[in-house]
Design an enzyme around this catalytic site. Sequence first.
Site, PDB file in Angstrom:
ATOM      1  N   ARG A 177       8.077  -2.694   0.112  1.00 30.24           N
ATOM      2  CA  ARG A 177       7.012  -2.998   0.463  1.00 30.24           C
ATOM      3  C   ARG A 177       7.301  -3.811   1.746  1.00 30.24           C
ATOM      4  O   ARG A 177       8.902  -3.283   1.744  1.00 30.24           O
ATOM      5  CB  ARG A 177       6.590  -4.964   0.758  1.00 30.24           C
ATOM      6  CG  ARG A 177       5.894  -5.189  -1.173  1.00 30.24           C
ATOM      7  CD  ARG A 177       6.005  -6.082  -1.363  1.00 30.24           C
ATOM      8  NE  ARG A 177       4.739  -7.273  -0.096  1.00 30.24           N
ATOM      9  CZ  ARG A 177       4.259  -8.280  -0.643  1.00 30.24           C
ATOM     10  NH1 ARG A 177       4.847  -8.902  -1.285  1.00 30.24           N
ATOM     11  NH2 ARG A 177       3.507  -8.595  -0.261  1.00 30.24           N
ATOM     12  N   HIS A 178       6.321  -3.630   2.605  1.00 31.47           N
ATOM     13  CA  HIS A 178       6.900  -2.744   4.363  1.00 31.47           C
ATOM     14  C   HIS A 178       7.174  -4.725   4.245  1.00 31.47           C
ATOM     15  O   HIS A 178       7.333  -5.095   3.983  1.00 31.47           O
ATOM     16  CB  HIS A 178       5.105  -3.180   4.727  1.00 31.47           C
ATOM     17  CG  HIS A 178       4.250  -4.049   3.855  1.00 31.47           C
ATOM     18  ND1 HIS A 178       4.567  -6.210   4.939  1.00 31.47           N
ATOM     19  CD2 HIS A 178       3.622  -4.715   3.409  1.00 31.47           C
ATOM     20  CE1 HIS A 178       3.812  -6.480   4.413  1.00 31.47           C
ATOM     21  NE2 HIS A 178       2.736  -5.552   3.658  1.00 31.47           N
TER      22      HIS A 178
ATOM     23  N   ASN B 178       1.354 -11.621   7.302  1.00 38.36           N
ATOM     24  CA  ASN B 178       1.902 -12.522   5.769  1.00 38.36           C
ATOM     25  C   ASN B 178       2.134 -14.030   6.246  1.00 38.36           C
ATOM     26  O   ASN B 178       2.516 -14.766   5.676  1.00 38.36           O
ATOM     27  CB  ASN B 178       2.963 -11.918   5.247  1.00 38.36           C
ATOM     28  CG  ASN B 178       2.932 -10.368   4.715  1.00 38.36           C
ATOM     29  OD1 ASN B 178       3.773  -9.380   5.180  1.00 38.36           O
ATOM     30  ND2 ASN B 178       1.560 -10.306   4.105  1.00 38.36           N
TER      31      ASN B 178
ATOM     32  N   ARG C  85       2.154  -2.131   9.208  1.00 35.75           N
ATOM     33  CA  ARG C  85       3.208  -2.004   8.871  1.00 35.75           C
ATOM     34  C   ARG C  85       4.279  -1.923   7.662  1.00 35.75           C
ATOM     35  O   ARG C  85       5.539  -1.708   7.417  1.00 35.75           O
ATOM     36  CB  ARG C  85       3.194  -3.734   8.056  1.00 35.75           C
ATOM     37  CG  ARG C  85       1.802  -2.917   7.154  1.00 35.75           C
ATOM     38  CD  ARG C  85       1.173  -4.584   6.469  1.00 35.75           C
ATOM     39  NE  ARG C  85       0.181  -4.796   5.221  1.00 35.75           N
ATOM     40  CZ  ARG C  85      -1.195  -4.945   5.997  1.00 35.75           C
ATOM     41  NH1 ARG C  85      -1.992  -4.244   6.956  1.00 35.75           N
ATOM     42  NH2 ARG C  85      -1.766  -5.000   4.408  1.00 35.75           N
TER      43      ARG C  85
ATOM     44  N   GLU D 279      -3.404  -0.450   1.439  1.00 35.68           N
ATOM     45  CA  GLU D 279      -3.702  -2.009   0.712  1.00 35.68           C
ATOM     46  C   GLU D 279      -5.119  -2.164   0.004  1.00 35.68           C
ATOM     47  O   GLU D 279      -5.813  -1.485   0.082  1.00 35.68           O
ATOM     48  CB  GLU D 279      -2.873  -3.358   1.137  1.00 35.68           C
ATOM     49  CG  GLU D 279      -3.150  -4.287   0.160  1.00 35.68           C
ATOM     50  CD  GLU D 279      -2.183  -4.490  -0.718  1.00 35.68           C
ATOM     51  OE1 GLU D 279      -1.846  -3.596  -1.822  1.00 35.68           O
ATOM     52  OE2 GLU D 279      -0.972  -5.742  -0.661  1.00 35.68           O
TER      53      GLU D 279
ATOM     54  N   HIS E   5       2.285  -1.099   0.063  1.00 39.28           N
ATOM     55  CA  HIS E   5       1.553  -2.697   0.018  1.00 39.28           C
ATOM     56  C   HIS E   5       2.116  -3.514  -1.427  1.00 39.28           C
ATOM     57  O   HIS E   5       2.184  -2.574  -2.192  1.00 39.28           O
ATOM     58  CB  HIS E   5       0.430  -2.692   0.436  1.00 39.28           C
ATOM     59  CG  HIS E   5       0.868  -2.037   1.426  1.00 39.28           C
ATOM     60  ND1 HIS E   5       0.110  -2.416   2.451  1.00 39.28           N
ATOM     61  CD2 HIS E   5       0.011  -1.059   1.543  1.00 39.28           C
ATOM     62  CE1 HIS E   5       0.273  -1.960   3.770  1.00 39.28           C
ATOM     63  NE2 HIS E   5       0.080  -0.372   3.099  1.00 39.28           N
TER      64      HIS E   5
HETATM   65  O1  F6P Z   1      -0.491 -11.104   0.930  1.00 41.79           O
HETATM   66  C1  F6P Z   1      -0.615  -9.683   1.145  1.00 41.79           C
HETATM   67  C2  F6P Z   1      -1.603  -8.154  -0.154  1.00 41.79           C
HETATM   68  O2  F6P Z   1      -0.449  -7.618   0.120  1.00 41.79           O
HETATM   69  C3  F6P Z   1      -2.510  -8.938   0.650  1.00 41.79           C
HETATM   70  O3  F6P Z   1      -2.589  -8.299   2.200  1.00 41.79           O
HETATM   71  C4  F6P Z   1      -3.192  -8.781  -0.684  1.00 41.79           C
HETATM   72  O4  F6P Z   1      -4.421  -8.257  -0.297  1.00 41.79           O
HETATM   73  C5  F6P Z   1      -2.781  -9.152  -1.353  1.00 41.79           C
HETATM   74  O5  F6P Z   1      -1.397  -8.704  -1.115  1.00 41.79           O
HETATM   75  C6  F6P Z   1      -3.106  -8.044  -2.895  1.00 41.79           C
HETATM   76  O6  F6P Z   1      -1.708  -9.598  -4.073  1.00 41.79           O
HETATM   77  P1  F6P Z   1      -2.728  -9.839  -4.920  1.00 41.79           P
HETATM   78  O7  F6P Z   1      -3.796  -8.919  -5.392  1.00 41.79           O
HETATM   79  O8  F6P Z   1      -2.082 -11.348  -5.731  1.00 41.79           O
HETATM   80  O9  F6P Z   1      -4.069 -10.867  -4.370  1.00 41.79           O
END
Ligand code: F6P
Length: 450
Positions: free
Chosen positions: A231-232, A238, A282, A302, A367
């Site tokens: 991941r970044h 975050n 990122r 992402e 991501h």
């Molecule tokens: O929080 C970091 C992230 O990469 C968000 O940008 C993204 O919406 C999320 O994680 C995805 O994870 P989840 O599907 O568990 O919400």
Amino acid sequence: MPRVTNGSVDGIQVEDVRIVVVMVGLPARGKSLIAQKIVRYLSWLSIYAKAFNVGSYRRQDNPAPNAEFFSTGNTQGEQLRKAAAEAAVADMIEWFENEGGVVAVLDATNSTKERRRWIAQKCDERGYEAMFVESVCDHEEIILGNILEVKTTSPDYKDMDPETAVLDFKKRITHYEAIYETITETDLTYVKLINVGSQVIINRIQDYLQSRIVYFLMNLHIKPRSIWLSRHGESEFNLSGRIGGDADLSARGRAYAQKLPELIRESIGDRKITLWTSTLKRTIQTAEHLPYPKLQWKGLDELDAGVCDGLTYKEIEEKYPEDFKARDDDKYNYRYRGGESYRDVVTRLEPIIMEMERNENIMVVTHQAVIRCIYAYFMNVPQDRSPWMEIPLHTVIKLTPKAYHTEEERFFANIPAVSTFRAKHTSAKMEGEVQPELVKTEGDVQVENS
Ligand code: F6P
Ligand code: ATP
């Protein structure tokens, strides 16, 4: 797993199609491995697929036969092998008719025209499309390597020393060679993969799903290689618990970017590697110090959270309670308003997975949701679990595909970061909090918590 029995799924047309991929080839030509890969690939795309391995049916009555069992003169052996093929085909039909199967892979040598004609007829009678996939290989060293890699440890040779097992397996191949007929039946649909795809011959491919399978097969190779996933580094978003966006790295995220070259140097060694990032800041900033050729893919961005982009999980729960619950109930299929679902991400990742199959050593900096989908492909993780996997920040995951499985190693930068993980049916209280167990200073990079 959601099954697709007809209609179209994310652009893949499977209307009323039932395909039997019939493997053909002498022993130790990679048939079982190819069969497993087809099933894994299609299952990842939500196409209900299953392999029927005739060897495991034969083993029920003949757990450890020696080479003579496969000799042409052995009529009893021949009958038992035919019975095993019939049992596998009967189970396959039952699976198509009662379980809504879409693609079955019949994994056996299917080495004679007579056997193939019998299978083609069985398929015709029920309206299944038979697609023969023959693996031809005459490279002695590859075949010996295959025998050593997978056959000496096969259940057929349980408790036998490897040298005796190799000799016996070679004899088994000789027996098959005596009756083997390569495919020349031009009325059949077939793909011939010659010497691990150095030449591919295609005949009478009929529809879209068959052509996807052919394209997948054309991209497979068996050169040893690894894939590094990261991941970044921790981002400003975050830190504040916000999802999505295009934020810069935090101070600790930048420290991770600094440390990354050293973290993976030893495991990469002098291998040639290509580095893929998304188009978001990122990941580009995280890859900044890595001295490899870089490629940005929009497809690695992402998961798009639509109207929820830029919100914290808590804000989403307050503003869109029904959506928040719906996502927890079926995270794989839930599509954010104006955004994407995990299923959508898998669809857009398909060409990237195909490129990953085609290429050798690759590092991907992307991501959380995207890594979950890529990881699920290589590690065969089912859809109800994949969106819930913990993929921590500041960690590199190295995947090394082996014959029948993928090996995994993890490298920890030991640079603290927030946890962005939210468990099912929990309130979003982790946001912005530093995961206590990660707040360590074991590594040589020390950064302050903000
Ligand atoms: O929080 C970091 C992230 O990469 C968000 O940008 C993204 O919406 C999320 O994680 C995805 O994870 P989840 O599907 O568990 O919400
Ligand atoms: P059997 O008929 O005994 O079941 P098989 O043909 O199913 O044998 P596998 O068990 O799949 O053979 O053999 C796996 C080995 O084949 C692995 O070592 C893998 O690297 C190698 N392999 C994979 N694809 C190919 C290919 N196209 N040609 C030759 N070898 C391959």
